[in-house]
Design a protein around this motif. Structure first.
Motif, PDB file in Angstrom:
ATOM      1  N   ASP A 137       1.312  -4.901   1.248  1.00  0.00           N
ATOM      2  CA  ASP A 137       0.356  -5.871   1.258  1.00  0.00           C
ATOM      3  C   ASP A 137       0.883  -7.076   0.635  1.00  0.00           C
ATOM      4  O   ASP A 137       1.368  -8.233   0.863  1.00  0.00           O
ATOM      5  CB  ASP A 137      -0.853  -5.392   1.163  1.00  0.00           C
ATOM      6  N   LYS A 143       1.171 -14.868   0.051  1.00  0.00           N
ATOM      7  CA  LYS A 143       0.188 -15.413  -0.629  1.00  0.00           C
ATOM      8  C   LYS A 143       0.487 -15.258  -2.025  1.00  0.00           C
ATOM      9  O   LYS A 143       0.734 -14.131  -2.597  1.00  0.00           O
ATOM     10  CB  LYS A 143      -1.186 -14.549  -0.274  1.00  0.00           C
ATOM     11  N   LYS A 225       1.595  -6.310   9.809  1.00  0.00           N
ATOM     12  CA  LYS A 225       1.249  -7.597   8.955  1.00  0.00           C
ATOM     13  C   LYS A 225       1.976  -8.537   9.398  1.00  0.00           C
ATOM     14  O   LYS A 225       1.383  -9.897   9.844  1.00  0.00           O
ATOM     15  CB  LYS A 225       1.296  -7.515   7.499  1.00  0.00           C
ATOM     16  N   ARG A 239      -5.389 -13.515  10.740  1.00  0.00           N
ATOM     17  CA  ARG A 239      -4.833 -12.939   9.492  1.00  0.00           C
ATOM     18  C   ARG A 239      -5.981 -12.502   8.474  1.00  0.00           C
ATOM     19  O   ARG A 239      -5.754 -11.429   7.752  1.00  0.00           O
ATOM     20  CB  ARG A 239      -4.032 -13.772   8.581  1.00  0.00           C
ATOM     21  N   LEU A 242      -6.956  -8.648   7.842  1.00  0.00           N
ATOM     22  CA  LEU A 242      -6.452  -7.900   6.940  1.00  0.00           C
ATOM     23  C   LEU A 242      -7.342  -7.714   5.881  1.00  0.00           C
ATOM     24  O   LEU A 242      -7.258  -7.104   4.678  1.00  0.00           O
ATOM     25  CB  LEU A 242      -5.098  -8.579   6.481  1.00  0.00           C
ATOM     26  N   ASN A 243      -8.528  -8.692   5.831  1.00  0.00           N
ATOM     27  CA  ASN A 243      -9.591  -8.215   4.681  1.00  0.00           C
ATOM     28  C   ASN A 243     -10.661  -7.383   5.075  1.00  0.00           C
ATOM     29  O   ASN A 243     -11.789  -7.113   4.269  1.00  0.00           O
ATOM     30  CB  ASN A 243     -10.305  -9.653   4.465  1.00  0.00           C
TER      31      ASN A 243
HETATM   32  N1  GLY Z   1      -3.860  -9.413   1.674  1.00  0.00           N
HETATM   33  C1  GLY Z   1      -4.263 -10.062   2.837  1.00  0.00           C
HETATM   34  C2  GLY Z   1      -3.357 -11.091   3.210  1.00  0.00           C
HETATM   35  O1  GLY Z   1      -2.101 -11.010   2.904  1.00  0.00           O
HETATM   36  O2  GLY Z   1      -3.573 -12.034   4.187  1.00  0.00           O
END
Ligand code: GLY
Length: 361
Positions: A137, A143, A225, A239, A242-243
Motif C-alpha cells: 500500500d 502519496k 491498486k 481511489r 482503498l480507504n
Molecule cells: N493508501 C491509500 C492510497 O494510496 O490511496
C-alpha cells in the motif's frame, strides 16, 4: 521476479516484486536512472538489518550513496526531521539529476517521498519497501506526507517513485504483530475488489505458507491498486475505495492514542465495523463479517474492541474524508465490491449510536 507497470504517462514506473531483490537493487536502479550520486533514507532498525547489503549492491553498480537514518516510528514523520533530511541532501551536493532511495516502511516512504517531491522542486526517488504494509500500500501509488502537531499526513504531495523494488524475503524479519498488520491491508484488497483473492487467502493456513506465496500476494495487491491509481491518481474518485476500514480505523487509532492498535489492527476492526454499518443501512447485501472474522483470527488480527461506535463518530468527522457537515464512508455492497456512501453528520452519529447495541455482541 514479477513486474508490474503503472501507467501514469510521464510519471509511469515499474513495481518489481520477488524474493532476494535487495542484492540486485543497484543493477535494477541503473536501468531507470543514469546519475551517480544518491542519498539513502532509512531507519535505524532497517539500516542495521539491510543497510550494508543495499550499499554493496549500489556500489557494485557505480552508485555512491550517503545514508541518512531516522529513529523508527511515526515521530520521524515530522517537519523537523524533514528539514534535517533536506539539509543532509543539500550538504551532500544532491542536484536535480540525483536520486533519493528509500529503504524502509511506511514512515520512511512517506517522509522520503515528500522530501523528493520538495527538494529542488522535485527529484527522482526509488522505493525499497521493507514492510508488508509498505509493499502492498503505502510504498506504491505516490502519496507522500509528513505530520503536523494538528494531525497526520496534513502536509504532503502526490509524487510518484521512479521504481519500486519489493523484496518479499525482507518480510521474514517483521514481528508477528507487524506482519499481521500488513495482512489487514492485503485482506482489504480482497474485500473491496476481488472475491477470488479473498478466497485464495482463505486457502493459506499460516505465515509460512503466506511467505511462500508472497511474491504473488504483493504483486496481486499492487495490481489491484494500479487499476484505481491509473484511473484516479489524485484520489478524488475510485481511489477512495482503498480507504475501506480506514475512516473507522483512524478513529480507533486516535482513541487508542496510536499505542493500543497499530494501523493494520485498527484497519481490521474498521473493516468489520464498516461491514456492520453496511448491514445496518442495507447497503451490504449478504453478511461478509463471519468470513472476515475467520481470516483475521487466523492471521492474528483483532476482531472486537470495547470502544463503542458512538465514541468514534466525532473523530470520524475530523477525518480528511469529511468536509465538515458530510462524510464519505467506504462500504461493501458484497464481498469483493465496495462503494462510496456520503452521509450527513447527524446520520453518522445516529447510526453509530445504533451500532452500540450490536457491535461486539
Ligand atoms: N493508501 C491509500 C492510497 O494510496 O490511496
Amino acid at each position: 521476479m514479477e513486474r508490474l507497470h503503472i501507467d501514469l504517462n510521464e510519471h509511469s514506473y515499474d513495481i518489481l516484486t520477488g524474493h532476494g531483490l535487495l542484492d540486485q537493487a543497484g543493477t535494477l536502479i541503473r536501468r531507470v536512472w543514469s546519475g551517480s550520486r544518491a542519498v539513502v533514507l532509512t531507519d535505524d532498525t532497517v539500516r542495521d538489518l539491510y543497510g550494508s547489503r543495499l550499499e554493496q549492491s549500489l556500489s557494485a553498480a557505480g552508485i555512491s550513496a550517503a545514508v541518512f537514518s531516522v529513529a523508527p516510528g511515526e515521530q520521524s514523520k515530522s517537519m523537523k526531521v524533514l528539514e534535517h533530511l533536506l539539509d543532509f541532501m543539500a550538504s551532500h551536493g544532491l542536484t536535480r539529476s540525483d536520486l533519493l532511495i528509500v529503504l524502509g516502511g511506511g514512515v520512511a516512504g512517506d517522509l522520503g517521498g515528500f522530501a523528493a517531491a520538495c527538494y529542488m522542486r522535485g527529484i527522482a526517488f526509488v522505493q525499497i519497501p521493507t514492510t508488508l504494509l509498505a509493499q502492498v500500500d503505502s510504498g506504491v501509488g505516490g502519496k507522500t506526507a509528513v505530520n503536523l502537531e494538528s494531525g497526520k499526513n496534513l502536509v504532503g504531495a502526490f509524487w510518484q517513485p521512479r521504481l519500486v523494488i519489493s523484496d518479499t524475503s525482507l518480510l521474514a524479519s517483521l514481528s508477528a504483530r507487524e506482519f499481521a498488520g500488513g495482512m489487514a491491508e492485503v485482506i482489504k484488497y480482497g474485500c473491496i475488489f476481488d472475491r477470488s483473492f479473498f478466497a485464495f487467502l482463505e486457502g493459506c493456513s499460516d505465515r509460512s505458507e503466506l511467505m511462500e506465496r508472497m511474491p504473488y500476494i504483493v504483486h496481486r495487491c499492487c495490481d489491484l491498486k494500479r487499476i484505481v491509481v491509473e484511473e484516479d491518481e489524485r484520489d478524488t474518485g475510485r481511489r477512495m475505495l482503498l480507504n475501506f476500514g480506514h475512516t473507522f480505523g483512524h478513529a480507533m487509532e486516535t482513541i487508542g492514542s496510536y499505542r493500543r492498535y497499530i494501523h493494520g489492527e485498527a484497519v481490521a476492526l474498521g473493516m468489520l465495523l464498516a461491514m456492520a454499518y453496511g448491514r445496518l443501512t442495507g447497503v451490504t447485501e449478504e453478511d461478509p463479517a463471519p468470513a472476515l472474522i475467520r481470516l483475521c483470527q487466523r492471521f492474528g488480527l483483532p476482531v472486537s474492541t470495547d470502544i463503542p461506535p458512538s465514541a468514534m463518530a466525532e473523530h470520524m468527522l475530523i477525518d480528511k474524508k469529511a468536509d465538515g457537515s458530510r462524510i464519505r464512508l467506504i462500504l461493501l455492497k458484497n464481498l469483493g465490491e465496495a462503494c462510496v456512501e456520503t452521509v450527513t453528520k447527524e446520520e453518522l452519529i445516529q447510526r453509530m449510536q445504533q451500532l452500540d447495541a450490536v457491535w461486539g455482541k
